[in-house]
Design an enzyme around this catalytic site. Sequence first.
Site, PDB file in Angstrom:
ATOM      1  N   ASP A  72       0.859  -1.067  -0.102  1.00 42.73           N
ATOM      2  CA  ASP A  72       0.131   0.082   0.158  1.00 42.73           C
ATOM      3  C   ASP A  72       0.934   1.465  -0.101  1.00 42.73           C
ATOM      4  O   ASP A  72       1.767   1.576   1.025  1.00 42.73           O
ATOM      5  CB  ASP A  72      -0.774   0.006   1.242  1.00 42.73           C
ATOM      6  CG  ASP A  72      -1.840   1.262   1.390  1.00 42.73           C
ATOM      7  OD1 ASP A  72      -2.654   1.133   0.801  1.00 42.73           O
ATOM      8  OD2 ASP A  72      -1.412   2.282   2.135  1.00 42.73           O
TER       9      ASP A  72
ATOM     10  N   TYR B  43       2.823   9.798  -0.421  1.00 50.74           N
ATOM     11  CA  TYR B  43       3.910   9.065   0.641  1.00 50.74           C
ATOM     12  C   TYR B  43       5.338   9.437  -0.214  1.00 50.74           C
ATOM     13  O   TYR B  43       6.294   9.398   0.445  1.00 50.74           O
ATOM     14  CB  TYR B  43       3.753   7.734   0.708  1.00 50.74           C
ATOM     15  CG  TYR B  43       2.509   7.157   1.374  1.00 50.74           C
ATOM     16  CD1 TYR B  43       1.748   8.184   2.007  1.00 50.74           C
ATOM     17  CD2 TYR B  43       2.142   5.831   1.324  1.00 50.74           C
ATOM     18  CE1 TYR B  43       0.458   7.681   2.693  1.00 50.74           C
ATOM     19  CE2 TYR B  43       1.085   5.361   2.036  1.00 50.74           C
ATOM     20  CZ  TYR B  43       0.231   6.402   2.409  1.00 50.74           C
ATOM     21  OH  TYR B  43      -0.781   5.842   3.252  1.00 50.74           O
TER      22      TYR B  43
ATOM     23  N   LYS C 236      -2.781   5.891  -4.139  1.00 48.54           N
ATOM     24  CA  LYS C 236      -3.982   6.674  -3.845  1.00 48.54           C
ATOM     25  C   LYS C 236      -3.969   8.060  -4.710  1.00 48.54           C
ATOM     26  O   LYS C 236      -2.657   8.541  -4.698  1.00 48.54           O
ATOM     27  CB  LYS C 236      -3.893   6.911  -2.412  1.00 48.54           C
ATOM     28  CG  LYS C 236      -4.084   5.674  -1.441  1.00 48.54           C
ATOM     29  CD  LYS C 236      -4.030   5.915   0.105  1.00 48.54           C
ATOM     30  CE  LYS C 236      -3.974   4.682   0.719  1.00 48.54           C
ATOM     31  NZ  LYS C 236      -2.277   4.438   0.715  1.00 48.54           N
TER      32      LYS C 236
ATOM     33  N   HIS D  46      -7.830   9.264  -1.666  1.00 43.40           N
ATOM     34  CA  HIS D  46      -7.106   9.188  -0.348  1.00 43.40           C
ATOM     35  C   HIS D  46      -7.863   9.927   0.624  1.00 43.40           C
ATOM     36  O   HIS D  46      -7.847   9.414   1.718  1.00 43.40           O
ATOM     37  CB  HIS D  46      -5.723   9.860  -0.466  1.00 43.40           C
ATOM     38  CG  HIS D  46      -4.840   9.459   0.474  1.00 43.40           C
ATOM     39  ND1 HIS D  46      -3.522   9.581   0.388  1.00 43.40           N
ATOM     40  CD2 HIS D  46      -4.900   8.789   1.608  1.00 43.40           C
ATOM     41  CE1 HIS D  46      -2.810   9.008   1.387  1.00 43.40           C
ATOM     42  NE2 HIS D  46      -3.895   8.633   2.164  1.00 43.40           N
TER      43      HIS D  46
END
Length: 312
Positions: free
Chosen positions: A48, A53, A83, A116
């Site tokens: 994930d 990120y 996401k 997200h």
Amino acid sequence: MIPKTYIRLSDQKSISLPTIGLGTYLITGADGKEAIKTAIDLGYRMFDTAAAYGNEAMVGEAIRDKVREGKHMTREDFFVISKLCGTRHRMDLVYNCCQKSVECMGLDYVDLYLMHTPVALKRGAKISTKGTALNNIVDDSINPIEAWLGLEKCYQEGICRSIGVSNFNEHQLNSLILEGSIVPAVNQVECSVGYNQKPLRQFCQQQQVLVMGYAPLGKQKLPFLNNERVKQIALSAGKTPAQVSLRYLIEGGVVPIVKSKDCTRQQENLDIFDFNLTEHQMEDLDAITEKQRACEMRFLAGARHFPFIDSV
């Protein structure tokens, strides 16, 4: 071998995915890449990540490296989640954001692409999970259905094999179900023994939406792993409180997304498929409802489109 579960697609078909995955938030750099490769060696096949990120390239590179090693693994053996960035909710930006994620990972497609956040964020905004009310980062000029229609296009064009949402409560999820043409396959939310999201999970089950649970072991200082009943169940099963907590989610129909760079902890989190919890033990764990949250996103409170945040 990690058991599989299934998510429903819009054409009533389904695709399989592992019943546990590895989260990669804050896992970066060369050591992060090695941690993911170690996880693959241990048996993890679901990873994930997210545009926010900043590690999609690293995640993709680690997977490609293991495939190139030729140990009977192909791209199809992996289930990769990414996401949509909250600052890219305008429909004309969604497809490009998904395509950029796919290209960044070098994997041709993403298995599951999630919205997200349930609201749009202003350019340059960063999500805080520290409990600070940052209402000024929400962009209320964009209706959430706009982003969802963009995800539907990504699915229809084939750059992602399924689409879903993250951090949605039942009110927000129902809005998309009513206004969109595709029911989200997944809702990824914080879920743990200490914050079990039972009403939301029941709603998702009714709508045939799979729940993925991030922060399934909470964080340090949250007391639920030290709860006496959790420790008693762990002792009787010959397992750790963390393993009991993960097993609780799986038996409740939740796919946990665990996060650890430590190989010993990664292995511990996988050693949960050789025991079961009794109905009475599940009821005892259900009763731990103290809302021990690891992540709070209070900036959602100021959203005009989605003013319901109690479950999120």
